[in-house]
Design an enzyme around this catalytic site. Structure first.
Site, mmCIF file in Angstrom:
data_model
loop_
_atom_site.group_PDB
_atom_site.id
_atom_site.type_symbol
_atom_site.label_atom_id
_atom_site.label_comp_id
_atom_site.label_asym_id
_atom_site.label_seq_id
_atom_site.Cartn_x
_atom_site.Cartn_y
_atom_site.Cartn_z
ATOM 1 N N LEU A 21 0.832 -1.207 0.000
ATOM 2 C CA LEU A 21 0.000 0.000 0.000
ATOM 3 C C LEU A 21 0.867 1.257 0.000
ATOM 4 C CD1 LEU A 21 -2.799 1.332 0.189
ATOM 5 C CD2 LEU A 21 -2.631 1.130 2.683
ATOM 6 N N ILE A 45 9.425 1.887 13.709
ATOM 7 C CA ILE A 45 8.240 2.365 14.447
ATOM 8 C C ILE A 45 8.141 1.783 15.853
ATOM 9 C CG2 ILE A 45 6.934 2.840 12.344
ATOM 10 C CD1 ILE A 45 5.235 0.313 12.984
ATOM 11 N N ALA A 72 3.463 -2.417 8.971
ATOM 12 C CA ALA A 72 2.782 -3.409 9.827
ATOM 13 C C ALA A 72 3.492 -4.748 9.687
ATOM 14 C CB ALA A 72 1.325 -3.557 9.406
ATOM 15 N N THR A 74 2.481 -8.144 8.484
ATOM 16 C CA THR A 74 1.306 -8.614 7.747
ATOM 17 C C THR A 74 1.346 -10.116 7.412
ATOM 18 O OG1 THR A 74 2.367 -7.859 5.702
ATOM 19 C CG2 THR A 74 0.786 -6.362 6.708
ATOM 20 N N TYR A 146 -2.333 -11.933 14.445
ATOM 21 C CA TYR A 146 -2.308 -10.737 13.591
ATOM 22 C C TYR A 146 -3.502 -9.819 13.906
ATOM 23 C CZ TYR A 146 -3.063 -7.935 9.359
ATOM 24 O OH TYR A 146 -3.296 -6.904 8.478
HETATM 25 N N1 NAP Z 1 -2.291 -6.803 2.683
HETATM 26 C C1 NAP Z 1 -3.570 -6.974 3.012
HETATM 27 O O1 NAP Z 1 -4.294 -7.786 2.427
HETATM 28 C C2 NAP Z 1 -4.171 -6.159 4.131
HETATM 29 C C3 NAP Z 1 -5.479 -6.428 4.523
HETATM 30 C C4 NAP Z 1 -6.045 -5.660 5.548
HETATM 31 C C5 NAP Z 1 -5.321 -4.664 6.146
HETATM 32 N N2 NAP Z 1 -4.042 -4.434 5.757
HETATM 33 C C6 NAP Z 1 -3.290 -3.378 6.460
HETATM 34 O O2 NAP Z 1 -2.906 -2.407 5.490
HETATM 35 C C7 NAP Z 1 -1.630 -1.851 5.850
HETATM 36 C C8 NAP Z 1 -0.667 -1.964 4.689
HETATM 37 O O3 NAP Z 1 -0.498 -3.353 4.390
HETATM 38 P P1 NAP Z 1 0.542 -3.845 3.278
HETATM 39 O O4 NAP Z 1 0.044 -5.156 2.782
HETATM 40 O O5 NAP Z 1 0.828 -2.757 2.314
HETATM 41 O O6 NAP Z 1 1.818 -4.117 4.182
HETATM 42 P P2 NAP Z 1 3.277 -4.622 3.736
HETATM 43 O O7 NAP Z 1 3.341 -4.749 2.249
HETATM 44 O O8 NAP Z 1 3.609 -5.823 4.561
HETATM 45 O O9 NAP Z 1 4.208 -3.396 4.153
HETATM 46 C C9 NAP Z 1 4.587 -3.136 5.461
HETATM 47 C C10 NAP Z 1 5.877 -2.347 5.423
HETATM 48 O O10 NAP Z 1 6.292 -2.071 6.779
HETATM 49 C C11 NAP Z 1 7.719 -2.256 6.843
HETATM 50 N N3 NAP Z 1 8.204 -2.470 8.194
HETATM 51 C C12 NAP Z 1 8.419 -3.636 8.840
HETATM 52 N N4 NAP Z 1 8.924 -3.442 10.066
HETATM 53 C C13 NAP Z 1 9.044 -2.093 10.209
HETATM 54 C C14 NAP Z 1 9.503 -1.264 11.274
HETATM 55 N N5 NAP Z 1 9.934 -1.778 12.428
HETATM 56 N N6 NAP Z 1 9.489 0.080 11.097
HETATM 57 C C15 NAP Z 1 9.058 0.618 9.928
HETATM 58 N N7 NAP Z 1 8.596 -0.130 8.902
HETATM 59 C C16 NAP Z 1 8.594 -1.476 9.039
HETATM 60 C C17 NAP Z 1 7.896 -3.493 5.971
HETATM 61 O O11 NAP Z 1 9.251 -3.725 5.656
HETATM 62 P P3 NAP Z 1 9.721 -5.246 5.301
HETATM 63 O O12 NAP Z 1 8.999 -5.614 4.051
HETATM 64 O O13 NAP Z 1 11.191 -5.114 5.135
HETATM 65 O O14 NAP Z 1 9.317 -6.105 6.458
HETATM 66 C C18 NAP Z 1 7.037 -3.119 4.757
HETATM 67 O O15 NAP Z 1 7.733 -2.297 3.847
HETATM 68 C C19 NAP Z 1 -1.213 -2.586 7.124
HETATM 69 O O16 NAP Z 1 -1.606 -1.845 8.238
HETATM 70 C C20 NAP Z 1 -2.010 -3.876 7.074
HETATM 71 O O17 NAP Z 1 -2.215 -4.411 8.359
HETATM 72 C C21 NAP Z 1 -3.450 -5.157 4.766
#
Ligand code: NAP
Length: 313
Positions: A21, A45, A72, A74, A146
């Site tokens: 995202l 964070i 997050a 995830t 989660y």
């Molecule tokens: N994906 C879904 O289907 C889904 C569904 C419902 C809600 N959501 C919510 O939507 C939001 C975005 O999801 P997404 O799928 O885009 O997530 P994502 O692709 O997993 O991205 C999360 C990012 O956070 C980074 N990160 C990890 N540890 C960190 C830290 N300590 N400090 C700062 N950044 C850090 C990750 O880095 P690394 O990759 O290096 O770990 C990654 O770049 C989240 O809140 C998720 O819970 C997602």
């Protein structure tokens, strides 16, 4: 919607800008000429000091107006064995960011999930459909680590910065990172047969639509009818099972030339599918509050999927 967007007067801080995202949202902000700064793992964070130091540094160049947190943990299955890391990222992390936002006078948007609900649904008395979609004020009852940590993150955010916005979304896919659409396209091109779960209902959501919704929320907050802070649901419209979603990916993928062979799709039950954690059986979210507050309609999931696949074809 893009014509309605106008640049912010001071920069926005996008946390988690390298995730699925976060990357999509970065591209939209760039395209719209909205000033922002993005960070990912380099500003951890889970460290309040690192967050404050970054905010301090940025404020020297112009006060940060908004913080959006897309960072997050995830990995839903992995979380079951990695509880502490997951909790630090999904519960403590957003709480830390909310505290920093409050301290530096920035408004805050936290992303959350349909997995805060148990997926048993809210019975719908006297109507044919067995459930109604979950509303923002329905009781949360997560069934996995989660969902539990994301729910606790929501609480920490509201405790530390009561004026925050929390957007629950679901079943995200888009151009960046691993997601169901990419996995299906790959498997359908490789295999003769693919089995997909047909007893979990949700709303597939295109990260590009969600990004536009987030930007329009920010713009609305700077306008005369600012939406009230608090919880909101945003997904694409409609509901389908993972199998139904896969069938549409296959149909569109074949017609757009993204799938170059035949593949048999077979529905199966969750019990047949080896998974570490139980997932909600029905996690459809009611978006009335968001649509009313923003005066917007939301695209249906199948139309957005079509637009996304056309953009890849
Ligand atoms: N994906 C879904 O289907 C889904 C569904 C419902 C809600 N959501 C919510 O939507 C939001 C975005 O999801 P997404 O799928 O885009 O997530 P994502 O692709 O997993 O991205 C999360 C990012 O956070 C980074 N990160 C990890 N540890 C960190 C830290 N300590 N400090 C700062 N950044 C850090 C990750 O880095 P690394 O990759 O290096 O770990 C990654 O770049 C989240 O809140 C998720 O819970 C997602």
């Amino acid at each position: 919607m893009s014509e309605d967007l106008k640049p912010l007067e001071s920069p926005l801080w996008l946390i988690g800008n390298k995730g699925m995202l976060g990357t999509e949202l970065s591209q939209l902000l760039e395209k719209q000429g909205i000033p922002f700064t993005g960070t990912d793992r380099e500003v951890d964070i889970t460290s309040p000091a690192a967050l404050d130091a970054y905010a301090e540094k940025q404020n020297a160049h112009g006060r940060i107006s908004w913080i959006i947190n897309c960072a997050a943990y995830t990995a839903v299955d992995k979380a079951e064995d990695d509880v502490e890391t997951c909790r630090n990222l999904n519960a403590e992390g957003p709480g830390n960011i909310a505290r920093t936002a409050e301290k530096f006078g920035a408004r805050f948007i936290q992303l959350s999930t349909d997995y805060v609900f148990d997926g048993r649904g809210i019975p719908l008395a006297g109507e044919a459909a067995p459930f109604r979609p979950y509303r923002e004020d329905d009781e949360t009852r997560p069934i996995g680590v989660y969902g539990l940590t994301k729910r606790d993150g929501e609480r920490r955010v509201l405790e530390n910065h009561g004026e925050s916005y929390i957007i629950r979304t679901a079943w995200l896919y888009g151009e960046h990172g691993n997601n169901f659409v990419h996995t299906m396209l790959r498997l359908m091109n490789e295999r003769e047969e693919v089995k997909v779960v047909d007893d979990q209902w949700g709303s597939p959501t295109w990260a590009a639509d969600l990004s536009r919704a987030l930007v329009s929320l920010i713009m609305a907050c700077d306008g005369p009818a600012a939406p009230a802070p608090g919880l909101y649901h945003y997904t694409n419209e409609g509901a389908v099972t993972w199998f139904g979603f896969a069938r549409e990916i296959y149909r569109l993928g074949q017609s757009l030339g993204l799938i170059k062979k035949n593949c048999a799709l077979r529905p199966c039950g969750s019990a047949e599918y080896p998974a570490k954690v139980k997932r909600p059986a029905y996690s459809v979210l009611d978006k009335t509050k968001f649509k009313t507050a923003l005066g917007q309609t939301i695209p249906p999931w199948n139309e957005s999927l079509k637009r996304y696949l056309e953009s890849r074809a």
